[in-house]
Enzyme design. Structure first.
Site, PDB file in Angstrom:
ATOM      1  N   SER A 145       0.859  -1.184   0.000  1.00 50.20           N
ATOM      2  CA  SER A 145       0.000   0.000   0.000  1.00 50.20           C
ATOM      3  C   SER A 145       0.897   1.236   0.000  1.00 50.20           C
ATOM      4  CB  SER A 145      -0.834  -0.016   1.285  1.00 50.20           C
ATOM      5  OG  SER A 145      -1.510   1.209   1.501  1.00 50.20           O
ATOM      6  N   TYR A 158      -1.957  -0.989  10.458  1.00 48.32           N
ATOM      7  CA  TYR A 158      -2.005  -1.184   9.003  1.00 48.32           C
ATOM      8  C   TYR A 158      -0.673  -0.795   8.370  1.00 48.32           C
ATOM      9  CZ  TYR A 158      -4.075  -0.969   4.268  1.00 48.32           C
ATOM     10  OH  TYR A 158      -4.371  -1.175   2.935  1.00 48.32           O
TER      11      TYR A 158
HETATM   12  P1  NAP Z   1     -11.791  -5.421  -0.395  1.00 48.48           P
HETATM   13  O1  NAP Z   1     -12.681  -4.842  -1.420  1.00 48.48           O
HETATM   14  O2  NAP Z   1     -12.224  -5.400   1.038  1.00 48.48           O
HETATM   15  O3  NAP Z   1     -11.421  -6.912  -0.808  1.00 48.48           O
HETATM   16  C1  NAP Z   1     -10.603  -7.708   0.028  1.00 48.48           C
HETATM   17  C2  NAP Z   1     -11.080  -9.140  -0.031  1.00 48.48           C
HETATM   18  O4  NAP Z   1     -10.231  -9.929   0.835  1.00 48.48           O
HETATM   19  C3  NAP Z   1     -12.518  -9.304   0.491  1.00 48.48           C
HETATM   20  O5  NAP Z   1     -13.267 -10.167  -0.356  1.00 48.48           O
HETATM   21  C4  NAP Z   1     -12.289  -9.925   1.858  1.00 48.48           C
HETATM   22  O6  NAP Z   1     -13.367 -10.707   2.306  1.00 48.48           O
HETATM   23  C5  NAP Z   1     -11.070 -10.779   1.607  1.00 48.48           C
HETATM   24  N1  NAP Z   1     -10.442 -11.205   2.839  1.00 48.48           N
HETATM   25  C6  NAP Z   1     -10.344 -10.519   4.024  1.00 48.48           C
HETATM   26  N2  NAP Z   1      -9.762 -11.274   4.956  1.00 48.48           N
HETATM   27  C7  NAP Z   1      -9.471 -12.466   4.367  1.00 48.48           C
HETATM   28  C8  NAP Z   1      -8.881 -13.668   4.834  1.00 48.48           C
HETATM   29  N3  NAP Z   1      -8.477 -13.804   6.103  1.00 48.48           N
HETATM   30  N4  NAP Z   1      -8.725 -14.692   3.970  1.00 48.48           N
HETATM   31  C9  NAP Z   1      -9.132 -14.578   2.690  1.00 48.48           C
HETATM   32  N5  NAP Z   1      -9.734 -13.486   2.199  1.00 48.48           N
HETATM   33  C10 NAP Z   1      -9.900 -12.426   3.034  1.00 48.48           C
HETATM   34  O7  NAP Z   1     -10.372  -4.689  -0.428  1.00 48.48           O
HETATM   35  P2  NAP Z   1      -9.513  -4.059  -1.630  1.00 48.48           P
HETATM   36  O8  NAP Z   1      -9.629  -2.587  -1.520  1.00 48.48           O
HETATM   37  O9  NAP Z   1      -9.738  -4.761  -2.902  1.00 48.48           O
HETATM   38  O10 NAP Z   1      -8.062  -4.396  -1.053  1.00 48.48           O
HETATM   39  C11 NAP Z   1      -7.265  -5.472  -1.536  1.00 48.48           C
HETATM   40  C12 NAP Z   1      -5.863  -5.285  -0.983  1.00 48.48           C
HETATM   41  O11 NAP Z   1      -5.370  -4.013  -1.402  1.00 48.48           O
HETATM   42  C13 NAP Z   1      -5.778  -5.285   0.540  1.00 48.48           C
HETATM   43  O12 NAP Z   1      -4.595  -5.965   0.935  1.00 48.48           O
HETATM   44  C14 NAP Z   1      -5.686  -3.810   0.888  1.00 48.48           C
HETATM   45  O13 NAP Z   1      -5.037  -3.607   2.122  1.00 48.48           O
HETATM   46  C15 NAP Z   1      -4.881  -3.302  -0.274  1.00 48.48           C
HETATM   47  N6  NAP Z   1      -5.012  -1.872  -0.551  1.00 48.48           N
HETATM   48  C16 NAP Z   1      -6.209  -1.325  -0.884  1.00 48.48           C
HETATM   49  C17 NAP Z   1      -6.286   0.027  -1.151  1.00 48.48           C
HETATM   50  C18 NAP Z   1      -7.552   0.711  -1.543  1.00 48.48           C
HETATM   51  O14 NAP Z   1      -7.557   1.955  -1.658  1.00 48.48           O
HETATM   52  N7  NAP Z   1      -8.646   0.015  -1.780  1.00 48.48           N
HETATM   53  C19 NAP Z   1      -5.117   0.830  -1.085  1.00 48.48           C
HETATM   54  C20 NAP Z   1      -3.924   0.231  -0.751  1.00 48.48           C
HETATM   55  C21 NAP Z   1      -3.866  -1.123  -0.495  1.00 48.48           C
HETATM   56  P3  NAP Z   1     -14.431 -10.014   3.326  1.00 48.48           P
HETATM   57  O15 NAP Z   1     -15.080  -8.927   2.530  1.00 48.48           O
HETATM   58  O16 NAP Z   1     -15.324 -11.133   3.713  1.00 48.48           O
HETATM   59  O17 NAP Z   1     -13.590  -9.471   4.473  1.00 48.48           O
END
Ligand code: NAP
Length: 255
Positions: A145, A158
Site C-alpha cells: 500500500s 495497518y
Molecule cells: P476489499 O474490497 O475489502 O477486498 C478484500 C477481499 O479480501 C474481500 O473479499 C475480503 O473478504 C477478503 N479477505 C479478508 N480477509 C481475508 C482472509 N483472512 N482470507 C481470505 N480473504 C480475506 O479490499 P480491496 O480494496 O480490494 O483491497 C485489496 C488489498 O489491497 C488489501 O490488501 C488492501 O489492504 C490493499 N489496498 C487497498 C487500497 C484501496 O484503496 N482500496 C489501497 C492500498 C492497499 P471479506 O469482505 O469477507 O472481508
C-alpha cells in the site's frame, strides 16, 4: 490486439471476492491464464469465478482463510492438483484498520490485522514457492500500500503490516532470485473498492476527503492496479524483483 501474456500459465489470486483481487483475477483470465480464486467469502468468490468464466477463463474457486496455514496449503495443493502447475501468485487479501491512535488499538485487533495483512503473505509464499520451484520458477506479487512507504496518523497497525510486507517481499526476492522466482509488491493509492468505501464512510464528504489526498484528483480503479500486477507477473517484468511498485496517482510522491 496484443498477445495474451498468460496463455498456458496458472495464476492464484487471494482476496479475489472483491475490489482489486476480483479485477486482477478477471484480468489474468482475459489474458489467457487458468486460475484459482480464493476468498474467505465463499459467495463473493463464486461470483468472481463466474466473471472469470465469462472471460473464458478456466477457474477453480476455493474458500480459504489466508491466516490459516492449513487452508493455504490445501489451496496451493488443490491448484496444482487441478492445473498441474503454479506460475503466478497475487497475495492480496487484506483488511483495513479503523482509524485510531496507537494506544487505542486493542491487542486482539493488532494481532488480527498483522495476521491478515502480513502473516498471510508469509504463509502463502511458504506454500507457493515449493510449487513454483517444481516447475522451474514463477512470479509472486504481494499487495502492500502507500501505507507501506509512508507513516499515516491513526493507522499504526495497518502501516506496520504494509511496511512489513515490503521487507518480506525484498528478502523473499533475494532468497529465490537465483532459482527463477521473482517476488514483488504493489503499493496502491486510494482505489475505489468496497474497502475504500468502508474507510471513507461512502459519503460525498468522505469521498472528497480521500480524493483530496490524490494529486490526480480522483480515485484509482481496481483495473489500474490489476494492470500493474499483470506487468510484474508477466515476462515484461522479467528483470523486476524485490521491487515495491507504487501505483498511487502521486499520493505519496510529495510526502
Ligand atoms: P476489499 O474490497 O475489502 O477486498 C478484500 C477481499 O479480501 C474481500 O473479499 C475480503 O473478504 C477478503 N479477505 C479478508 N480477509 C481475508 C482472509 N483472512 N482470507 C481470505 N480473504 C480475506 O479490499 P480491496 O480494496 O480490494 O483491497 C485489496 C488489498 O489491497 C488489501 O490488501 C488492501 O489492504 C490493499 N489496498 C487497498 C487500497 C484501496 O484503496 N482500496 C489501497 C492500498 C492497499 P471479506 O469482505 O469477507 O472481508
Amino acid at each position: 490486439m496484443t498477445q495474451p501474456r498468460f496463455t498456458g500459465k496458472v495464476a492464484f489470486v487471494t482476496g479475489a471476492g472483491s475490489g482489486i483481487g476480483r479485477a486482477t483475477a478477471v484480468a489474468f483470465a482475459a489474458e489467457g491464464a487458468r486460475l484459482a480464486v480464493l476468498d474467505v467469502d465463499a459467495a463473493a468468490n463464486e461470483e468472481t469465478a463466474r466473471l472469470v468464466a465469462e472471460h473464458g477463463g478456466e477457474v477453480l474457486a476455493l474458500t480459504c482463510d489466508v491466516t490459516s496455514s492449513r487452508d493455504v496449503a490445501a489451496a496451493v495443493a488443490g491448484t496444482v492438483e487441478r492445473f498441474g502447475r503454479l506460475d503466478a501468485a497475487f497475495n492480496n487479501a487484506g483488511i483495513e484498520q479503523p482509524a485510531a491512535p496507537l494506544t487505542d488499538i486493542e491487542e486482539d485487533a493488532w494481532a488480527r490485522l498483522i495476521a491478515v495483512d502480513l502473516t498471510s503473505a508469509f504463509l502463502c509464499m511458504k506454500h507457493q514457492i515449493p510449487a513454483m520451484l517444481a516447475n522451474g520458477g514463477g512470479s509472486i506479487v504481494n499487495t502492500s500500500s502507500g501505507a507501506g512507504v509512508v507513516g499515516i496518523a491513526g493507522q499504526a497497525a495497518y502501516v506496520a503490516a504494509k511496511h512489513g510486507l515490503i521487507g518480506l517481499t525484498k528478502s523473499a526476492a533475494l532468497d529465490y532470485a537465483a532459482q527463477g522466482i521473482r517476488v514483488n509488491a504493489v503499493c496502491p493509492g486510494i482505489i475505489e473498492t468496497p474497502m475504500m468505501n468502508r474507510f471513507s464512510g461512502g459519503t460525498d464528504e468522505g469521498r472528497a476527503r480521500v480524493i483530496g489526498q490524490e494529486p490526480v484528483g480522483r480515485m484509482g480503479r481496481p483495473e489500474e492496479i490489476a494492470s500493474a500486477v499483470l506487468w510484474l507477473s508477466s515476462d515484461l517484468g522479467a528483470f523486476a524483483t524485490g521491487m515495491a511498485m507504487v501505483v498511487d496517482g502521486g499520493q505519496t510522491v510529495g510526502l
